[in-house]
Design an enzyme around this catalytic site. Structure first.
Site, PDB file in Angstrom:
ATOM      1  N   TYR A   1      81.099 -51.921  59.369  1.00 58.88           N
ATOM      2  CA  TYR A   1      80.475 -51.193  60.577  1.00 58.88           C
ATOM      3  C   TYR A   1      79.479 -49.829  59.221  1.00 58.88           C
ATOM      4  O   TYR A   1      80.759 -49.217  58.283  1.00 58.88           O
ATOM      5  CB  TYR A   1      80.398 -50.073  61.748  1.00 58.88           C
ATOM      6  CG  TYR A   1      80.119 -49.121  62.156  1.00 58.88           C
ATOM      7  CD1 TYR A   1      78.770 -49.745  62.908  1.00 58.88           C
ATOM      8  CD2 TYR A   1      79.981 -47.989  61.486  1.00 58.88           C
ATOM      9  CE1 TYR A   1      77.869 -49.163  63.783  1.00 58.88           C
ATOM     10  CE2 TYR A   1      79.010 -46.742  62.348  1.00 58.88           C
ATOM     11  CZ  TYR A   1      78.160 -47.714  63.253  1.00 58.88           C
ATOM     12  OH  TYR A   1      77.255 -46.687  64.186  1.00 58.88           O
TER      13      TYR A   1
ATOM     14  N   ASP B   1      80.053 -49.293  50.886  1.00 52.69           N
ATOM     15  CA  ASP B   1      79.716 -47.735  51.474  1.00 52.69           C
ATOM     16  C   ASP B   1      81.006 -47.218  51.747  1.00 52.69           C
ATOM     17  O   ASP B   1      82.185 -47.579  52.307  1.00 52.69           O
ATOM     18  CB  ASP B   1      79.643 -48.701  53.045  1.00 52.69           C
ATOM     19  CG  ASP B   1      79.176 -47.413  54.592  1.00 52.69           C
ATOM     20  OD1 ASP B   1      79.395 -45.841  53.903  1.00 52.69           O
ATOM     21  OD2 ASP B   1      79.100 -47.567  54.928  1.00 52.69           O
TER      22      ASP B   1
ATOM     23  N   LYS C   1      79.716 -38.157  55.545  1.00 46.51           N
ATOM     24  CA  LYS C   1      81.249 -36.906  56.709  1.00 46.51           C
ATOM     25  C   LYS C   1      82.183 -36.103  55.835  1.00 46.51           C
ATOM     26  O   LYS C   1      81.140 -34.855  55.548  1.00 46.51           O
ATOM     27  CB  LYS C   1      82.581 -38.397  57.195  1.00 46.51           C
ATOM     28  CG  LYS C   1      82.209 -39.589  57.545  1.00 46.51           C
ATOM     29  CD  LYS C   1      83.371 -39.969  58.614  1.00 46.51           C
ATOM     30  CE  LYS C   1      82.399 -41.246  59.194  1.00 46.51           C
ATOM     31  NZ  LYS C   1      82.531 -41.259  60.861  1.00 46.51           N
TER      32      LYS C   1
HETATM   33  C1  PLP Z   1      81.429 -46.653  56.702  1.00 43.34           C
HETATM   34  C2  PLP Z   1      80.462 -45.984  57.847  1.00 43.34           C
HETATM   35  N1  PLP Z   1      79.102 -46.148  56.593  1.00 43.34           N
HETATM   36  C3  PLP Z   1      78.271 -45.778  57.839  1.00 43.34           C
HETATM   37  C4  PLP Z   1      78.672 -45.121  59.059  1.00 43.34           C
HETATM   38  C5  PLP Z   1      77.955 -44.569  59.422  1.00 43.34           C
HETATM   39  O1  PLP Z   1      77.610 -43.053  59.702  1.00 43.34           O
HETATM   40  P1  PLP Z   1      76.919 -41.991  60.504  1.00 43.34           P
HETATM   41  O2  PLP Z   1      77.708 -41.577  61.546  1.00 43.34           O
HETATM   42  O3  PLP Z   1      77.084 -40.582  60.208  1.00 43.34           O
HETATM   43  O4  PLP Z   1      75.586 -42.241  60.426  1.00 43.34           O
HETATM   44  C6  PLP Z   1      79.376 -44.823  59.637  1.00 43.34           C
HETATM   45  C7  PLP Z   1      80.172 -43.727  61.181  1.00 43.34           C
HETATM   46  O5  PLP Z   1      81.600 -43.385  61.479  1.00 43.34           O
HETATM   47  C8  PLP Z   1      81.303 -45.413  58.706  1.00 43.34           C
HETATM   48  O6  PLP Z   1      82.416 -45.189  59.204  1.00 43.34           O
END
Ligand code: PLP
Length: 409
Positions: free
Chosen positions: A128, A223, A251
């Site tokens: 994700y 990511d 985060k």
């Molecule tokens: C690995 C990863 N990338 C991107 C995101 C998206 O971040 P946000 O919820 O701050 O938009 C998340 C959210 O949980 C994530 O776990």
């Protein structure tokens, strides 16, 4: 609010029951509006590596808010946080702050496309990366939780630009590059998957992706929105010794306030406006409150022994859990990397999305409910990571194990 919530997984749809409404939180604990206390292992889905309302973070935010909530102009705190990030991540010379992880990954993909002049991207089933259209294809997290591998509203032409590969299966990536390599801008992945539940990269997987992308002129995007500063100061790329071209963060670097970031070498980032032609912007990007919370969090995390303590607490919890699984004779397996882990209700080892989907989600729901009734807050879905924070104590780990034992038995 749709479903009563502002982000789908909060609704408890995946586990049943009524979502707990939180009134306050401190350290490892959250309290609901009825006054019940819980030991929290959700950590707001990852940012709160120090625990809730850490006094140094609260103090930093309090001081910052008195100086104004947003300027729409550069400020010193942005430079300080950017410096901390670039010092921790050798692959990042230049970093751009955003307001969420979604914006970070979305911008990283645009950057890869701008640098390569190619349109296609490769993503992995079960990873994700936020909710941008072309990344919402066989995504994990809430999308898996609700059995919607992708979402209506994503134009087919966008989804067609996303090629899917299998996590920990280099062959599936090679096949795509054999057929379409000259059109692929980037490979994007969670270097340790957290959104199909925790799945570690197998030996040579990240290195293999590095080699494939380099030889075909595509960029490798990690990511690290979850793993950045969680698995080590330099994230998963430091832990596994493989450097991507572009890194996405979020985060933890916002200490619980809205934040994201993407960064890369000076050469790649020179493409980003106003240094270069690739447009990306944000009214609240580099927000002084978020910067203050992030800086205070990362400074404290930098104290000697932080990562050792996280490793210690998480291994106590997971080793204890594995013993309980064995003695209770439950079909379950636990994947852990550092302070993130997932208990999957399956007897198969979980190395990819298909194996994760094999888990018994009904059993997970019952387990989740039992924990909640007994004051332990886990993420309300099988396909998420549990987070241990520096605010957890050994005695809380041990009482958590007692509750887990009763629940599993
Ligand atoms: C690995 C990863 N990338 C991107 C995101 C998206 O971040 P946000 O919820 O701050 O938009 C998340 C959210 O949980 C994530 O776990």
């Amino acid at each position: 609010m749709p479903g009563g919530v502002n982000s789908p997984v909060r609704s408890f749809n995946a586990v049943g029951g009524t979502p707990v409404f939180i009134s306050r939180a401190q350290g490892s604990r959250v309290w609901d509006v009825d006054g019940n206390a819980y030991i929290d292992y959700m950590a707001s889905w990852g940012p709160l590596i120090l625990g809730h309302a850490d006094p140094e973070v609260v103090d930093a935010v309090r001081k910052a808010v008195a100086r104004g909530t947003s300027y729409g102009a550069p400020c010193e705190a942005e430079v300080e946080l950017a410096t901390i990030v670039t010092e921790a991540f050798p692959s990042v010379d230049v970093v751009r702050m955003t307001s969420s992880g979604t914006e970070a990954t979305m911008s990283a993909v645009r950057l890869a496309r701008a640098c390569t002049d190619r349109d296609l991207i490769v993503k992995f089933e079960g990873c994700y990366h936020g909710h941008a259209d072309y990344l919402l294809v066989k995504a994990g997290s809430g999308a898996t939780t609700f059995g919607q591998p992708s979402s209506p509203g994503v134009p087919k032409v966008f989804a067609d630009c996303t090629l899917l590969a299998k996590y920990n299966d280099l062959g599936s990536v090679e096949k795509l590059f054999d057929e379409l390599g000259e059109k692929i801008a980037c490979v994007i992945l969670e270097p340790v998957a957290g959104n199909m539940g925790v799945v570690a990269p197998t030996d040579g997987f990240l290195r293999g992706l590095r080699d494939i992308t380099r030889s075909s002129g595509a960029l490798l995007v990690f990511d690290e929105v979850i793993t950045g500063f969680r698995l080590s100061p330099g994230g998963a790329q430091e832990l596994y010794g493989v450097a991507p071209d572009i890194t996405c963060l979020g985060k933890i670097i916002g200490g619980g306030l809205p934040v994201g970031a993407y960064g890369a070498s000076r050469e790649i980032m020179s493409m980003v406006a106003p240094a270069g032609p690739m447009y990306q912007a944000g009214t609240l990007s580099g927000n002084p409150l978020a910067m203050a919370a992030g800086i205070a969090t990362l400074r404290k995390l930098h104290n000697p022994g932080s990562y050792e303590k996280l490793e210690d607490l998480a291994s106590q919890l997971v080793d204890g859990l594995r013993d309980i699984i064995k003695s209770a004779g439950v079909s379950a397996t636990v994947n852990r990397v550092g302070s993130m882990f997932t208990l999957f209700f399956t007897d198969r080892s979980v190395v990819d999305y298909d194996a994760a989907l094999n888990s018994d989600t009904n059993l997970f729901s019952r387990f989740f409910g039992r924990l909640l009734e007994n004051g332990i807050m886990f993420p309300p879905s099988q396909f998420e990571s549990v987070f241990v924070s520096l605010s957890h104590t050994e005695s809380e780990i041990s009482s958590t194990l007692d509750v887990m034992k009763k629940a599993l038995e």
